[in-house]
Design a protein around this motif. Sequence first.
Motif, PDB file in Angstrom:
ATOM      1  N   LEU A   1       1.067  -1.854  11.828  1.00  0.00           N
ATOM      2  CA  LEU A   1       0.047  -2.546  10.876  1.00  0.00           C
ATOM      3  C   LEU A   1       0.405  -1.966   9.522  1.00  0.00           C
ATOM      4  O   LEU A   1       0.363  -0.778   9.159  1.00  0.00           O
ATOM      5  N   GLN A   2       0.579  -2.733   8.793  1.00  0.00           N
ATOM      6  CA  GLN A   2       0.887  -2.094   7.218  1.00  0.00           C
ATOM      7  C   GLN A   2       0.006  -2.963   6.189  1.00  0.00           C
ATOM      8  O   GLN A   2      -0.352  -4.081   6.364  1.00  0.00           O
ATOM      9  N   ILE A   3      -0.840  -2.068   5.502  1.00  0.00           N
ATOM     10  CA  ILE A   3      -1.831  -2.477   4.666  1.00  0.00           C
ATOM     11  C   ILE A   3      -1.172  -2.262   3.020  1.00  0.00           C
ATOM     12  O   ILE A   3      -0.915  -1.564   2.820  1.00  0.00           O
ATOM     13  N   VAL A   4      -1.695  -3.598   2.336  1.00  0.00           N
ATOM     14  CA  VAL A   4      -1.182  -3.757   1.038  1.00  0.00           C
ATOM     15  C   VAL A   4      -2.554  -3.605   0.385  1.00  0.00           C
ATOM     16  O   VAL A   4      -3.547  -4.350   0.781  1.00  0.00           O
ATOM     17  N   THR A   5      -3.057  -2.581  -0.543  1.00  0.00           N
ATOM     18  CA  THR A   5      -4.190  -2.827  -0.938  1.00  0.00           C
ATOM     19  C   THR A   5      -4.054  -2.156  -2.411  1.00  0.00           C
ATOM     20  O   THR A   5      -3.128  -1.472  -2.812  1.00  0.00           O
TER      21      THR A   5
END
Length: 528
Positions: free
Chosen positions: A286-290
């Motif tokens: 899981l990769q989160i862009v924030t």
Amino acid sequence: MRVVNAEQMRQIEEKAIYHYGIPSLLLMENAAWAVVEEIRRNIPNGKEGLNRRKAVILVGKGNNGGDGLAVARHLVFQGMDVTVLLFAAQKEFRGDAALNLRLFQGTTGKLFVVEGEKQRRLIRLALAQADVVIDALFGIGMRGALPSLIEEYVDEVNVAPGWVVSIDIPSGVEANTGKVYRTAVRAQTTVTFGLPKWGLFLGEGPEYCGRVVVDPISIPESYLMEEGISTFVLMDADVRDIIPIRQLKGHKGTHGKGILVAGSKGMSGAAVLAGQGALRSGIGLLQIVTPLGIAGEVDAGITEATVWSAPGADSLNEEAWPVILKQAEKAKALAVGPGLSQNIDFVSVLEEILKNISCPVILDADALNLIGLDSSLLALRSGRGDLILTPHPGEMARLCQCSIEDIERNRLEIAVAKAVEWEAVVVLKGSVTIIASPDGRAFFNPTGNPGLGTGGTGDVLTGSILGWLAQGVPPLEAACLGVYLHGKAADALAGEFGWSGFTASEVANQLPKVRRALELKGLEGKRG
């Protein structure tokens, strides 16, 4: 399991009668036995438990009333003290209903024709003493409000202490829409025949039908599998077959990479909860862009994910696109929207995502609100990849440029029409969530409860669907799997806490437990 409207059910019954040769009276008798067996199962000690128990049966003049009269006869033979209240003159009964009326009159059961207010005290006393109250007033052909006299007695039924059982559908609930005009019978159990009806899942139907029991009443399976039926209710067996089987040599790469674009100042929790939903559904990476301004909060909140910050102190803007594009390489799915905020500068990024991301894309929450400013943007996705939209009624209203009331009145029709128009899987959330497919099919989800009406549960659902997509589950099946298990998780928590007090993160934590329980149930079935 297929779900039908009133017209489809009538066609199936007519085919069974006129093509297969099943007598209509036999169908009525089988329907009655289905109700009787349900009563026997729910009153302790089987047949002995029915002896000297009291039953009151409210009967209308149609076939639903005929079912009720057949039930009354069988309950008398089971030893119950049975009172039938006829809400029509005896001469108005026709065909199979008239025959069952005559058969009941040959028993020791009591029969009263309700003509007005003068019997109110007698009926109120009978209802107060009844162990079981059976609603056989109106069936699936009813439209509009109940007659005023019947309304008054329905109100009495709804305050009676006994167990209320409706035959086929609660009287006052429209079979096609679930609409209730003024009042309807509030059943604890509804025994429906052949296939369940739309109205048990739409509108106010779920509030009135209680637990739904489906009995085929000997209609052949081939007729219940009619072509042209495109609505279904999700069942354990259907969903269990969708769950991907993990291989012994599997690893985080084979379990799929998913990108979550989420979060803004004050809404870092949405990104964390969506991430928990994905991880608890088994995603490999899981990769989160924030936004840069909250990246530290998100990183601390979900240590198992990789967090990539994009320019922006408070919310993501047009500069987020290069970061998303780079991280989306080799991704199996991308979700955008939880806690995003409605920064108008992000619309250009949504356009790029719709045009250039080839893996399945989920649009949720503020991504939907931004698209709602110009829903024609959804056409950019046509032919470029799979799309899933997960609106609640307010978001769907903005997408459709109509009122929430319009959405709630026409949930099924709108969800299907827009799924076809947008070439997308539409997950229209609600007390009974509808998953609509671009091919015109629709699925009712029977799991879940009001405890899901708390902040963050929608984020968990989005993350869960992302997790299943990343593992290679096709979009429609991933949406059904995510929605069903999300509701199952809430139902498991409701068993401990009731319909309030549990949190979104607890729903996420429950996901692998209910998934495993479903798998084990399937294994037990195979061993049996």
